[in-house]
Write a protein that holds these residues in place. Sequence first.
Motif, PDB file in Angstrom:
ATOM      1  N   ILE A   1      -3.803   9.103   3.814  1.00  0.00           N
ATOM      2  CA  ILE A   1      -4.675   8.559   2.773  1.00  0.00           C
ATOM      3  C   ILE A   1      -3.929   7.435   2.058  1.00  0.00           C
ATOM      4  O   ILE A   1      -2.750   7.578   1.742  1.00  0.00           O
ATOM      5  CB  ILE A   1      -5.047   9.656   1.748  1.00  0.00           C
ATOM      6  N   PHE A   2      -4.639   6.325   1.772  1.00  0.00           N
ATOM      7  CA  PHE A   2      -4.031   5.165   1.138  1.00  0.00           C
ATOM      8  C   PHE A   2      -4.531   4.947  -0.285  1.00  0.00           C
ATOM      9  O   PHE A   2      -5.659   5.319  -0.629  1.00  0.00           O
ATOM     10  CB  PHE A   2      -4.340   3.903   1.951  1.00  0.00           C
ATOM     11  N   GLY A   3      -3.670   4.316  -1.084  1.00  0.00           N
ATOM     12  CA  GLY A   3      -4.086   3.799  -2.378  1.00  0.00           C
ATOM     13  C   GLY A   3      -4.850   2.496  -2.193  1.00  0.00           C
ATOM     14  O   GLY A   3      -5.003   2.002  -1.069  1.00  0.00           O
ATOM     15  N   GLN A   4      -5.314   1.912  -3.336  1.00  0.00           N
ATOM     16  CA  GLN A   4      -6.139   0.693  -3.243  1.00  0.00           C
ATOM     17  C   GLN A   4      -5.317  -0.534  -2.869  1.00  0.00           C
ATOM     18  O   GLN A   4      -5.860  -1.557  -2.453  1.00  0.00           O
ATOM     19  CB  GLN A   4      -6.853   0.351  -4.556  1.00  0.00           C
TER      20      GLN A   4
ATOM     21  N   GLY B   1     -10.057  -4.575  -2.938  1.00  0.00           N
ATOM     22  CA  GLY B   1      -9.991  -3.719  -4.123  1.00  0.00           C
ATOM     23  C   GLY B   1     -10.129  -2.240  -3.845  1.00  0.00           C
ATOM     24  O   GLY B   1      -9.966  -1.421  -4.750  1.00  0.00           O
ATOM     25  N   LEU B   2     -10.414  -1.874  -2.595  1.00  0.00           N
ATOM     26  CA  LEU B   2     -10.619  -0.453  -2.258  1.00  0.00           C
ATOM     27  C   LEU B   2      -9.539   0.090  -1.334  1.00  0.00           C
ATOM     28  O   LEU B   2      -9.543   1.277  -1.004  1.00  0.00           O
ATOM     29  CB  LEU B   2     -11.997  -0.258  -1.615  1.00  0.00           C
ATOM     30  N   GLY B   3      -8.628  -0.749  -0.900  1.00  0.00           N
ATOM     31  CA  GLY B   3      -7.579  -0.291   0.002  1.00  0.00           C
ATOM     32  C   GLY B   3      -8.148   0.094   1.353  1.00  0.00           C
ATOM     33  O   GLY B   3      -9.174  -0.422   1.792  1.00  0.00           O
ATOM     34  N   LEU B   4      -7.472   1.009   2.024  1.00  0.00           N
ATOM     35  CA  LEU B   4      -7.932   1.521   3.314  1.00  0.00           C
ATOM     36  C   LEU B   4      -8.613   2.863   3.084  1.00  0.00           C
ATOM     37  O   LEU B   4      -8.007   3.788   2.542  1.00  0.00           O
ATOM     38  CB  LEU B   4      -6.743   1.713   4.265  1.00  0.00           C
ATOM     39  N   ARG B   5      -9.848   2.966   3.517  1.00  0.00           N
ATOM     40  CA  ARG B   5     -10.568   4.236   3.373  1.00  0.00           C
ATOM     41  C   ARG B   5     -10.736   4.855   4.757  1.00  0.00           C
ATOM     42  O   ARG B   5     -11.195   4.200   5.697  1.00  0.00           O
ATOM     43  CB  ARG B   5     -11.919   3.996   2.695  1.00  0.00           C
ATOM     44  N   LEU B   6     -10.396   6.133   4.841  1.00  0.00           N
ATOM     45  CA  LEU B   6     -10.400   6.819   6.132  1.00  0.00           C
ATOM     46  C   LEU B   6     -11.821   7.190   6.528  1.00  0.00           C
ATOM     47  O   LEU B   6     -12.537   7.857   5.779  1.00  0.00           O
ATOM     48  CB  LEU B   6      -9.520   8.072   6.043  1.00  0.00           C
TER      49      LEU B   6
ATOM     50  N   LEU C   1       0.833  -1.198   0.000  1.00  0.00           N
ATOM     51  CA  LEU C   1       0.000   0.000   0.000  1.00  0.00           C
ATOM     52  C   LEU C   1       0.866   1.244   0.000  1.00  0.00           C
ATOM     53  O   LEU C   1       1.824   1.339   0.771  1.00  0.00           O
ATOM     54  CB  LEU C   1      -0.876   0.021   1.261  1.00  0.00           C
TER      55      LEU C   1
ATOM     56  N   TYR D   1      -9.977   3.323   9.900  1.00  0.00           N
ATOM     57  CA  TYR D   1     -10.142   2.979   8.491  1.00  0.00           C
ATOM     58  C   TYR D   1     -11.045   1.762   8.380  1.00  0.00           C
ATOM     59  O   TYR D   1     -11.118   0.944   9.293  1.00  0.00           O
ATOM     60  CB  TYR D   1      -8.800   2.600   7.856  1.00  0.00           C
TER      61      TYR D   1
ATOM     62  N   ASP E   1     -12.943  10.240   4.455  1.00  0.00           N
ATOM     63  CA  ASP E   1     -13.615  10.138   3.165  1.00  0.00           C
ATOM     64  C   ASP E   1     -15.013   9.520   3.255  1.00  0.00           C
ATOM     65  O   ASP E   1     -15.865   9.776   2.414  1.00  0.00           O
ATOM     66  CB  ASP E   1     -12.766   9.312   2.201  1.00  0.00           C
TER      67      ASP E   1
END
Lengths: 109, 115
Positions: free
Chosen positions: A98-101, B40-45, A88, B35, B59
């Motif tokens: 903030i992270f990428g997928q 497929g979406l990673g980590l979303r805050l 990541l 998070y 987000d």
Amino acid sequence: TQLLEQSPQFLSIQEGENLTVYCNSSSVFSSLQWYRQEPGEGPVLLVTVVTGGEVKKLKRLTFQFGDARKDSSLHITAAQPGDTGLYLCAGTRGGKLIFGQGTELSVKP
Amino acid sequence: DVKVTQSSRYLVKRTGEKVFLECVQDMDHENMFWYRQDPGLGLRLIYFSYDVKMKEKGDIPEGYSVSREKKERFSLILESASTNQTSMYLCASSLGGVIRATEAFFGQGTRLTVV
């Protein structure tokens, strides 16, 4: 839309092969980080790149920060099964991390 | 050894229940994060806190709230759990720093299933 776009999303290779993972953004970041996550665990920091054009090496892993500080790459030389995991990239925006997928890497013996 | 501890590894809750996810860090870090991680979406805050009683939306804050009454503890609250909140939830902490990212330390995650 993702602020940080990683490619590829999935990568399956044989032991001994080389690979590169990309992390791209249309925004400038003051620094970018790379994390690795194994199943059932939280991500663990591998490296932070700060200066445009910077290259950092961690054994067989080479990390590069783009000159314009909008992108980064992770190159693994002679991949091993122990490199298997989710990679990541992450950047800070207003204090928020903030992270990428993520890129799911599988290295087969 | 630095530690971020999440209260549960696995949780199963019913639709409409109020759910509390607790996170404690022992590193005296200013920043704490929640998070959710989906394939497929990673980590979303979801939410971020940079100090006691301070919070900022990430987000995807809808359907969630947070509480930070003490520096070491950051709680995530699902006011009325729904099936689309089934996910892996990860808590993290880091030293203060608005401009440059400092190392984030993660808990092992809570896999929440809402039925």
